[in-house]
Design an enzyme around this catalytic site. Structure first.
Site, PDB file in Angstrom:
ATOM      1  N   LYS A 114       0.229 -29.107  27.316  1.00 26.19           N
ATOM      2  CA  LYS A 114       0.918 -30.176  28.051  1.00 26.19           C
ATOM      3  C   LYS A 114       2.438 -30.069  27.931  1.00 26.19           C
ATOM      4  O   LYS A 114       3.164 -30.410  28.860  1.00 26.19           O
ATOM      5  CB  LYS A 114       0.456 -31.550  27.558  1.00 26.19           C
ATOM      6  CG  LYS A 114      -0.938 -31.909  28.044  1.00 26.19           C
ATOM      7  CD  LYS A 114      -1.269 -33.348  27.771  1.00 26.19           C
ATOM      8  CE  LYS A 114      -2.604 -33.718  28.402  1.00 26.19           C
ATOM      9  NZ  LYS A 114      -3.031 -35.071  28.086  1.00 26.19           N
ATOM     10  N   LYS A 206      -9.709 -26.601  37.625  1.00 22.71           N
ATOM     11  CA  LYS A 206     -10.321 -27.920  37.452  1.00 22.71           C
ATOM     12  C   LYS A 206      -9.845 -28.880  38.545  1.00 22.71           C
ATOM     13  O   LYS A 206      -8.689 -28.823  38.957  1.00 22.71           O
ATOM     14  CB  LYS A 206      -9.890 -28.464  36.082  1.00 22.71           C
ATOM     15  CG  LYS A 206     -10.977 -29.190  35.334  1.00 22.71           C
ATOM     16  CD  LYS A 206     -10.535 -29.451  33.913  1.00 22.71           C
ATOM     17  CE  LYS A 206     -11.163 -30.734  33.424  1.00 22.71           C
ATOM     18  NZ  LYS A 206     -10.729 -31.116  32.108  1.00 22.71           N
ATOM     19  N   LYS A 209      -5.883 -34.657  39.760  1.00 20.34           N
ATOM     20  CA  LYS A 209      -5.123 -35.576  40.617  1.00 20.34           C
ATOM     21  C   LYS A 209      -3.723 -35.036  40.894  1.00 20.34           C
ATOM     22  O   LYS A 209      -3.040 -35.491  41.795  1.00 20.34           O
ATOM     23  CB  LYS A 209      -5.043 -36.954  39.980  1.00 20.34           C
ATOM     24  CG  LYS A 209      -4.230 -36.938  38.717  1.00 20.34           C
ATOM     25  CD  LYS A 209      -4.048 -38.312  38.152  1.00 20.34           C
ATOM     26  CE  LYS A 209      -3.284 -38.240  36.858  1.00 20.34           C
ATOM     27  NZ  LYS A 209      -1.996 -37.570  36.941  1.00 20.34           N
TER      28      LYS A 209
END
Length: 344
Positions: A114, A206, A209
């Site tokens: 991240k 994957k 959003k």
């Protein structure tokens, strides 16, 4: 000592819930409520480890709550609330910051992913958030946590923290009448084969959003037309569907659509191939459209209705927070005594 069986899980309110969130997490939450006491949390404190627009965060929090309700979680029998309304999460996270070791956090792969290359610029919250996740679970002394592959490492850390707390404060825990251990070591709940939902535009990525293409995902709020259009446009390969399940390994797009059908139909990929093996994608996609619309259409409609009723959603979150706080406060009072804090 025997701990009361209790399930805890949380979902981040980052907007745009999609089919991956539904099949990967929310359907499993619904199934668990028959056998366990469940606490389901909208983890808004986790959300702010990366910048969130304060005007959007309340909407996203209410949308996750609406999804829980629309998918069938009973807020009277179980607890639905948002994390920031229960201060015990933050209080216990601080105690765990002092129990967890730097070396443990340095091993967390998700932070590396991240934070990316510019790690020095990531927030301290993003780095330390596994300690908050341990506090989320253990402030309720939860015994079970439904986890996907990407959270297994964090649950291991929660177990390590619980174990170290129990060891470090063993004498005090015993002295305060809690026997050999104050915190349970939470167990992962892995229900059936994990449904990993991939992008409709690229079967190797994957469903997300953050993908710029809305056609890459089915949002839970999509209507029947949008669902149908996205499935019909989903990327495929030129061959008919295989009859042998092993062939799916080399065909990511086919594997993804077969997996989605199997999950929505409560079956296996083998069942799907028994029915559709050898068929053209156009035939299979029509069947997948019908199934998806039947399963997801009512959820989307219900979510849209609930999101409009902010008063009702806020009442559910308020009531859930009151009930969560009762459990958390009891834990925190005990933790403060065990650690040696003076309190009223």
């Amino acid at each position: 000592m025997a701990f009361k069986e209790r399930v805890f899980s949380g979902v981040q309110p980052t907007g745009n819930l999609h089919l991956g969130n539904y099949l990967g997490a929310i359907t499993k939450f619904v199934a668990l409520q028959d056998n366990y006491d469940c606490i389901y949390c909208v983890v808004d404190m986790h959300a702010i480890t990366v910048w969130q627009d304060p005007a959007e965060l309340p909407k996203a929090t209410r949308e996750v709550t609406a999804a829980f309700l629309a998918c069938g979680i009973d807020p009277k029998k179980h607890i639905i609330f948002n994390q920031s309304q229960v201060s015990g999460h933050a209080e216990l996270a601080w105690v765990f910051n002092c129990v967890a070791r730097l070396g443990w956090l340095n091993r967390m792969t998700q932070f590396k992913e991240k934070a990316g290359k510019d790690r020095e610029n990531a927030s301290v919250g993003l780095y330390a958030y596994p300690n908050l996740m341990a506090a989320d679970i253990l402030v309720y002394r939860a015994t079970h946590v439904p986890v996907g592959e990407d959270q297994k490492q964090h649950l291991e850390l929660a177990r390590d923290i619980a174990q170290k707390f129990n060891n470090d404060f063993a004498q005090s825990i015993h002295g305060h009448g809690f026997g050999d251990a104050f915190f349970p070591l939470p167990e992962p709940l892995i229900q059936g084969p994990a449904t990993r939902v991939m992008s409709l535009r690229d079967g190797t990525k994957k469903m997300s959003k953050s993908d710029p293409s809305d056609n890459s995902r089915i949002n839970l709020t999509d209507d029947a037309d949008a669902i149908a259009q996205k499935i019909r446009k989903a990327k495929t390969d030129p061959h008919p569907l295989p009859e042998d399940i092993k062939e799916l390994d080399a065909r990511p797009e086919a594997d993804n659509l077969v997996g989605i059908y199997a999950a929505l139909n409560d079956g296996t990929k083998a069942d799907v191939l028994k029915e559709f093996g050898g068929a053209q994608f156009s035939t299979f996609k029509n069947a997948l459209v019908d199934l998806s619309v039947a399963k997801l259409g009512p959820i989307g409609a219900d979510m849209k209705r609930l999101v409009q009723d902010t008063g009702y959603i806020d009442q559910i979150l308020g009531d859930g927070s009151d009930r969560a706080r009762e459990i958390a406060d009891k834990t925190m009072n005990a933790v403060k005594d065990i650690v040696g804090f003076v309190r009223k």
